[in-house]
Design an enzyme around this catalytic site. Sequence first.
Site, PDB file in Angstrom:
ATOM      1  N   THR A  71       0.873  45.080  46.839  1.00 27.15           N
ATOM      2  CA  THR A  71      -0.473  45.043  47.419  1.00 27.15           C
ATOM      3  C   THR A  71      -1.267  46.324  47.153  1.00 27.15           C
ATOM      4  O   THR A  71      -0.723  47.425  47.217  1.00 27.15           O
ATOM      5  CB  THR A  71      -0.350  44.835  48.938  1.00 27.15           C
ATOM      6  OG1 THR A  71       0.335  43.611  49.167  1.00 27.15           O
ATOM      7  CG2 THR A  71      -1.701  44.796  49.616  1.00 27.15           C
ATOM      8  N   GLY A 103       5.525  48.855  52.967  1.00 25.91           N
ATOM      9  CA  GLY A 103       6.489  49.144  54.038  1.00 25.91           C
ATOM     10  C   GLY A 103       7.502  50.178  53.592  1.00 25.91           C
ATOM     11  O   GLY A 103       8.138  50.017  52.557  1.00 25.91           O
ATOM     12  N   GLU A 128       3.180  38.475  53.591  1.00 30.72           N
ATOM     13  CA  GLU A 128       4.027  37.628  52.735  1.00 30.72           C
ATOM     14  C   GLU A 128       3.268  36.357  52.370  1.00 30.72           C
ATOM     15  O   GLU A 128       3.836  35.275  52.349  1.00 30.72           O
ATOM     16  CB  GLU A 128       5.336  37.263  53.454  1.00 30.72           C
ATOM     17  CG  GLU A 128       6.211  38.440  53.800  1.00 30.72           C
ATOM     18  CD  GLU A 128       6.993  38.969  52.603  1.00 30.72           C
ATOM     19  OE1 GLU A 128       7.054  40.190  52.457  1.00 30.72           O
ATOM     20  OE2 GLU A 128       7.502  38.163  51.807  1.00 30.72           O
TER      21      GLU A 128
END
Lengths: 702, 702
Positions: free
Chosen positions: B218, B257, B494
């Site tokens: 992303t 993350g 997701e």
Amino acid sequence: MARLSAVNPKELPLHSARGGPIFFQAHALQASSGPPLSAANQTLFDRAAREFSVTDTPRVPPNHLKWVQDAENNPDQFPDGVVCATPLFNISVMRRLLDNNHIELRDRLYQLFKHPDFHPRYGLSLAEERAHVMKMWKRVAALGFMQNSLSAGTVEGRQRYDAVIESCGMLSHSLDIKMSVHYGLFGATIKLMGDDEQAARWMPLLERCEMLGCFALTELGHGSNARAVETVAKYQPSSRTFIIYTPTDSAQKYWIGGAFQTARWTVCFAQLTVGSVCHGVHPFLVRIRNDDGSVAKGITLADCGHKCGLNGVDNGRIWFDNVSVPLGHMLRRYSQVSPDGVYTSKFSSPDERFGASLASLSGGRISVASGCLNQAKIGLTIAIRYALSRRAFGPRDGEEVRLLDYQSHQYRLIPALATTYSMQIVLNDLHQKWHRQELGKQLHVWSSGFKALMTWHSLATLQEAREACGGQGYKSENRIGPIKNGHDVAVTYEGDNHILLQAVTKTVLPEFIRGVRNGVFQGHFAYLNERGALQRADLSVMDARSLEYAEIVFRRREGAVFAKLAKQLEKMRQSGMSALEAFNNSAIVVEEAARAHTELIMLELLQRRLKSLDAEGQHDIVHALQMCATLYTLKCMDSSTVFVRSGALPATEADRVHNLLLSCCKEMRPYVLDFVKAFGIPAHLLAPIAFDYVGHNSRARL
Amino acid sequence: MARLSAVNPKELPLHSARGGPIFFQAHALQASSGPPLSAANQTLFDRAAREFSVTDTPRVPPNHLKWVQDAENNPDQFPDGVVCATPLFNISVMRRLLDNNHIELRDRLYQLFKHPDFHPRYGLSLAEERAHVMKMWKRVAALGFMQNSLSAGTVEGRQRYDAVIESCGMLSHSLDIKMSVHYGLFGATIKLMGDDEQAARWMPLLERCEMLGCFALTELGHGSNARAVETVAKYQPSSRTFIIYTPTDSAQKYWIGGAFQTARWTVCFAQLTVGSVCHGVHPFLVRIRNDDGSVAKGITLADCGHKCGLNGVDNGRIWFDNVSVPLGHMLRRYSQVSPDGVYTSKFSSPDERFGASLASLSGGRISVASGCLNQAKIGLTIAIRYALSRRAFGPRDGEEVRLLDYQSHQYRLIPALATTYSMQIVLNDLHQKWHRQELGKQLHVWSSGFKALMTWHSLATLQEAREACGGQGYKSENRIGPIKNGHDVAVTYEGDNHILLQAVTKTVLPEFIRGVRNGVFQGHFAYLNERGALQRADLSVMDARSLEYAEIVFRRREGAVFAKLAKQLEKMRQSGMSALEAFNNSAIVVEEAARAHTELIMLELLQRRLKSLDAEGQHDIVHALQMCATLYTLKCMDSSTVFVRSGALPATEADRVHNLLLSCCKEMRPYVLDFVKAFGIPAHLLAPIAFDYVGHNSRARL
């Protein structure tokens, strides 16, 4: 599956860090498929954990001042420039209509909120968050806006009170709750339930915050059913005092906002017992802490602990151990005990008495609804502005498409915008009637129904806004997520929404049943006297955008649902059920009836308001609001199968309504920026993604 | 309104605490209606604020060990004793069916979670929360369960991986995400996209956590549309390296993350450029920090900051400044660049290539769906157990009624319970096919549709569970609120749910259109070859509890919605719209089609599973699941107007379905305690209100 073999139990400590009992069993926990971590990679973990521990994470999000400044300089500076449509209405006129009163006061508070003490803070410990809210309240209190607000007993005072609470709510829900609990629940109860002398004595003190208070109604075992509270206030003529005590664990006062550390006083609701007679729930003013912060004699206080939002409010628990309260501290406007122990009351029935003692809650419900609509406005403004600048997907070699130009995105945000507008117009009407104290029985019904539907609407809107902004909606600096977490509680406090809906039906149903029995309907249900015409109306030839169309459908639904309910209750009673059982076993129809009633009332108020604005010559505003009202009613009809099930809407019309809803979203799309601007929310109460999200996240700002 | 007059501007400091620019304007802020706070009451505020600051609020909720111990000793000890019905099924058999595999492993992890390091903590700063999760991960990692999991390429390994992630998710969403990112996204991409040599080199290291990684797909400007990422990897034959760089602000990797502080490596997705040709998005293994924690050369890292949940995960931003990456670090199972700069790929089209490079996301979506269903189970178990002990309202002089004996409470929780069961059965089927790698094109469609519907279901269920517990549901120690805040993100990460639904329709629609064109439907749509019979079926004479009834309705709906969509797209294309515009302007029907398809697939899988269980002789289990399946399908039909609008369900049947839904709730009511017990969640992963909420809150425990 992985085979498991025994491991040296020494690897896992057996004592809790708090020295508590050992109950962790060091079972064989190692998988045989590999050795435990090596010393080298244990170090990797430890290092990462240590790095976290030593990093000072800033509580105020980075670049807060910078983005606000940019946004103020270029309020419409979307990164790729958004074309505004020809204005449909005057933004500032609309804003005045929505905010209704004390516009200058609101703007001045907004201005104050630019001060660093009011900057947003995230990732605070419980203690830090509570201290932060106290600091903000102190600054607001120092301005003196609350003085002579509720105590004055004037329309201006009540409006001013609401304007301050609402403005503070735009900044921080914890702040507005903390203030509402003190001025609105504690204060308003003294004003409403105390006699003139009591109000004159205590109101100025509490409005000057020389007496900080809380509102002790709810108990651990008794939330919605407040009439069942167990705390006892026993009158002792010998000492001319009430002895207040907590008889059981379930009787502890629970969730009391401000009770853990802030409040020095409380209005305690307790079962008044004189001699051997219990006269039901009455309010008493009780000291819980001395002004120096020490806990008052006979009082035990505890923390309700961390919540999933609203942590600036120190909700607490209170136990009373034979606390002695002077006779003069029973709030005695309606009921009193004479020194020698004779109870008198202006109300003949305990029901009336109980209703009167909770009157301050009606105002509270209006405030809650109002605060929630404001949060929906913040969420919508941020999500819509972001959807005007953010692009995703598009023709292979062309520019990506703006989010708000997707039908799905329009459908998610625009009906919610229209609903927020429609609800605000309607709520202003109720609010005005409340300020002027013009309402009787309706106050309870309307404030209950509106609170339920408006808080749910707000929560759903914030959820949709959060999702519509994707990950950015989840980031605290963009406000939507934290606001949603904080306002979630609104659907269950100040009256659980389901219980409130049941109360609406309980109050309204008898009028319907009288109509059925008498063959003639009165009041609200009078339209049912023409039910033949109502059923015959051919919707397929009508303009489904018109509010007349919606009115027919809403009336048919209300009539059908109430008729179903009345018939069902009757049948259950005949089969031997008690009235209570029958009602509980019909809860779903009961709630559908309440929703039907409330939505019809809202539609009627909306129609009336549009007519009066039209008569005032505000045609542009009326046109814009009409657009909202249409979308709102279409959305109602599209959202529940009850319209079709009850026969109010034929299936073919349901399909037409659905398709029209999509067209109306598209028609409103060019004007949405103006609609959100008219909410009058300054940049610093919005979020970076509402402006230039790329610039705010640029590398240059690291 | 209150008159406002000028105030001494010195009263409000003009400089920000951070020394930033002055932009707070000290406008006249004092209301004339009263003086500012006196010295005396300023002291009141300051004292309260100071008290907050010095109070040490415990991070682990008080009495945590105590209530868990009590609950273990008396798992069914509701304060007023709840009568359990005659069992409908064997609880432990059902639990094994739901959890499907590695039951012992799961239970051992649950046992580990009793250790003080895993006790719940609330009110943590960002740094504290992240450090806490690292500590938990280290303990779990030390057990070695992940070794040879994904790297083994076996069914057992993949199942073991999922069992560990799911079990950790029962405790902490931050923990499972942190682990999923490392093993599941970073690791699985290396396994899937790296060739055998690359996988053999890196997988053991990362499974032993000697190489901590993250997944950099992303970008700030590119979330859902991952194909548009801007990061460039340019091949330099002279040095045999790729030069990776971030060309714009919107190209910074965002939301990654673990990227801010945990990860040392990342799989970076970048546009591979060889010579002057861009070959599209490819994955590269890049170092972002050295093992000692220092940032690697050419890398810039920043924090994504505080979120409204999931704060144990350090989402970060990454910029690449001409970072040099060796040729051997391009993951080259499907595409590679030769040392002298010749690009070859096993895929002929960029679309296939792109699809393959994101294959690890399909597994991720199944994991997300699975994790969310588990959270729904926790919420339902807590809310249902509380509703069995908590009472409110009742006959004037009798005992109050248990919450779960109210029709409204049943309606709120029981269909959600039945849906969770039905979805779990269906998801197990998909999960098993995934573990066995038996799925082709369906993997993408099913995992997308299931992820969307299951995450929304979970979020709605947690919301309902939170509201059903009133204020207690809002209290962190009761878990539902914090879990909801943490899992909220699942509906947009997701794969954003709306985008996933659109993808489902995009993939399935061509098959439908082929059927229309050829006059014969194939595969999934073959049932439409008998559409005459389908339309003629008289629902009114059928048993609406049967899944055959639901099957007819679901098929009719799917057929009608796809037909509407196909017709609409055709018409738009004829009017000159591009395929893309037509699709975007039909987004609502597109999503309705995806939902119709997914719900029908789920129903078919459910029917098949019930048949196979029946064949195995598990009649009691089948009976119980049949009850759930019926309630689930009735709830589907009752929740959306699409069934009536599309003609799938006549209005009279919609009414029948609604009433039947209520009766089925009542029928299931006596068995709900067993149903939630079969989720197999130990007491310490539930909450105090799931057991003796009065005892836990008793004064004796202060």
